[in-house]
Design a protein around this motif. Structure first.
Motif, PDB file in Angstrom:
ATOM      1  N   ASP A 120     120.032 -64.653  30.258  1.00 39.78           N
ATOM      2  CA  ASP A 120     121.092 -64.652  31.268  1.00 39.78           C
ATOM      3  C   ASP A 120     121.314 -66.049  31.830  1.00 39.78           C
ATOM      4  O   ASP A 120     122.461 -66.463  32.065  1.00 39.78           O
ATOM      5  CB  ASP A 120     120.760 -63.673  32.400  1.00 39.78           C
ATOM      6  N   ILE A 121     120.242 -66.794  32.057  1.00 35.81           N
ATOM      7  CA  ILE A 121     120.359 -68.173  32.543  1.00 35.81           C
ATOM      8  C   ILE A 121     121.101 -69.022  31.520  1.00 35.81           C
ATOM      9  O   ILE A 121     122.018 -69.778  31.849  1.00 35.81           O
ATOM     10  CB  ILE A 121     118.971 -68.768  32.852  1.00 35.81           C
ATOM     11  N   TRP A 122     120.721 -68.895  30.252  1.00 32.99           N
ATOM     12  CA  TRP A 122     121.350 -69.708  29.212  1.00 32.99           C
ATOM     13  C   TRP A 122     122.812 -69.318  28.993  1.00 32.99           C
ATOM     14  O   TRP A 122     123.635 -70.169  28.680  1.00 32.99           O
ATOM     15  CB  TRP A 122     120.569 -69.601  27.912  1.00 32.99           C
ATOM     16  N   VAL A 123     123.133 -68.034  29.127  1.00 31.49           N
ATOM     17  CA  VAL A 123     124.529 -67.592  28.985  1.00 31.49           C
ATOM     18  C   VAL A 123     125.397 -68.289  30.026  1.00 31.49           C
ATOM     19  O   VAL A 123     126.499 -68.750  29.728  1.00 31.49           O
ATOM     20  CB  VAL A 123     124.639 -66.056  29.115  1.00 31.49           C
ATOM     21  N   ALA A 124     124.904 -68.378  31.256  1.00 34.64           N
ATOM     22  CA  ALA A 124     125.662 -69.068  32.304  1.00 34.64           C
ATOM     23  C   ALA A 124     125.693 -70.569  32.056  1.00 34.64           C
ATOM     24  O   ALA A 124     126.717 -71.228  32.277  1.00 34.64           O
ATOM     25  CB  ALA A 124     125.042 -68.767  33.670  1.00 34.64           C
ATOM     26  N   ARG A 125     124.612 -71.131  31.561  1.00 40.24           N
ATOM     27  CA  ARG A 125     124.488 -72.574  31.384  1.00 40.24           C
ATOM     28  C   ARG A 125     125.299 -73.100  30.192  1.00 40.24           C
ATOM     29  O   ARG A 125     125.715 -74.258  30.195  1.00 40.24           O
ATOM     30  CB  ARG A 125     123.007 -72.916  31.195  1.00 40.24           C
ATOM     31  N   THR A 184     128.464 -75.242  30.733  1.00 42.45           N
ATOM     32  CA  THR A 184     128.476 -76.544  31.408  1.00 42.45           C
ATOM     33  C   THR A 184     127.616 -77.621  30.763  1.00 42.45           C
ATOM     34  O   THR A 184     127.748 -78.790  31.130  1.00 42.45           O
ATOM     35  CB  THR A 184     128.002 -76.378  32.866  1.00 42.45           C
ATOM     36  N   VAL A 185     126.765 -77.279  29.812  1.00 43.50           N
ATOM     37  CA  VAL A 185     125.866 -78.286  29.236  1.00 43.50           C
ATOM     38  C   VAL A 185     126.529 -79.032  28.084  1.00 43.50           C
ATOM     39  O   VAL A 185     127.474 -78.541  27.458  1.00 43.50           O
ATOM     40  CB  VAL A 185     124.543 -77.654  28.745  1.00 43.50           C
ATOM     41  N   ASP A 186     125.993 -80.244  27.816  1.00 43.57           N
ATOM     42  CA  ASP A 186     126.533 -81.077  26.754  1.00 43.57           C
ATOM     43  C   ASP A 186     125.590 -81.221  25.571  1.00 43.57           C
ATOM     44  O   ASP A 186     125.925 -81.952  24.622  1.00 43.57           O
ATOM     45  CB  ASP A 186     126.847 -82.482  27.308  1.00 43.57           C
ATOM     46  N   SER A 187     124.415 -80.577  25.623  1.00 45.36           N
ATOM     47  CA  SER A 187     123.465 -80.691  24.515  1.00 45.36           C
ATOM     48  C   SER A 187     122.547 -79.474  24.485  1.00 45.36           C
ATOM     49  O   SER A 187     122.415 -78.760  25.481  1.00 45.36           O
ATOM     50  CB  SER A 187     122.615 -81.953  24.673  1.00 45.36           C
ATOM     51  N   LEU A 188     121.915 -79.261  23.330  1.00 49.51           N
ATOM     52  CA  LEU A 188     120.927 -78.183  23.216  1.00 49.51           C
ATOM     53  C   LEU A 188     119.749 -78.429  24.148  1.00 49.51           C
ATOM     54  O   LEU A 188     119.229 -77.494  24.755  1.00 49.51           O
ATOM     55  CB  LEU A 188     120.428 -78.077  21.775  1.00 49.51           C
ATOM     56  N   ASP A 189     119.341 -79.689  24.262  1.00 53.94           N
ATOM     57  CA  ASP A 189     118.231 -80.007  25.153  1.00 53.94           C
ATOM     58  C   ASP A 189     118.544 -79.591  26.585  1.00 53.94           C
ATOM     59  O   ASP A 189     117.695 -79.030  27.276  1.00 53.94           O
ATOM     60  CB  ASP A 189     117.896 -81.506  25.101  1.00 53.94           C
ATOM     61  N   ALA A 190     119.759 -79.850  27.026  1.00 53.23           N
ATOM     62  CA  ALA A 190     120.153 -79.470  28.389  1.00 53.23           C
ATOM     63  C   ALA A 190     120.218 -77.951  28.541  1.00 53.23           C
ATOM     64  O   ALA A 190     119.854 -77.393  29.565  1.00 53.23           O
ATOM     65  CB  ALA A 190     121.497 -80.104  28.754  1.00 53.23           C
TER      66      ALA A 190
END
Length: 169
Positions: A147-152, A155-161
């Protein structure tokens, strides 16, 4: 060849009845064996043995055979006839309860797989093919982490982020 033991009332073998409960072939075997024990151990001189069987039944046998089902507190139960009657009544409901629990587990598993699959597709569309480490993170993620990653992902620009750990507070 040794003959199988006789489970009849005439035998009145407490150890055999307990073994039959432990290795039962059906729930009805358990009910029947408890009924026999209740009859055989009805005398006042067997009060401590009845109590020991009740404690074993509620604290060892039932939690292992019917996990997740609720039973009365063992300190409230003093009679093997009472245990037999309770079990005879409740045993009818066990298949329904197990089926309901199985459906709920299936729904939870299906939701998890659906969210994981959708997130995987979004990650691949945004960043390309997943490296092995990212694929493994997705496979091992909890529902909360997904769920956190679905929201993130928005907005993120990389897999690491995307997969960065949240700072501890």
């Amino acid at each position: 060849m040794v003959n199988a033991p006789d489970w009849s009332d005439e035998m009145r073998n407490v150890a055999a009845a307990l073994f039959r409960i432990e290795k039962h072939r059906s729930e009805q075997d358990v009910v029947d064996s408890l009924g026999h024990l209740a009859e055989w151990l009805s005398g006042p001189e067997q009060a401590s043995l009845r109590r020991a069987i009740i404690v074993w039944f509620y604290r060892v046998f039932l939690p292992n055979r019917a996990p997740g089902l609720e039973f009365p507190d063992v300190s409230d139960v003093t009679d093997l006839h009472e245990v037999h009657d309770m079990l005879a009544e409740r045993i009818k409901k066990w298949p329904e309860q197990w089926e309901a629990r199985g459906r709920e587990e299936g729904r939870q598993e299906g939701r998890h797989e659906g969210v994981e699959g959708t997130l995987r597709k979004q990650v691949e569309l945004k960043f390309g093919e997943l490296p092995a480490w990212a694929d493994e993170r997705l496979k091992q993620a909890s529902d909360e982490q997904l769920d956190i990653w679905v929201a993130r992902i928005l907005t993120v620009d990389s897999l690491d982020a995307l997969f960065a750990e949240e700072p501890s507070s």
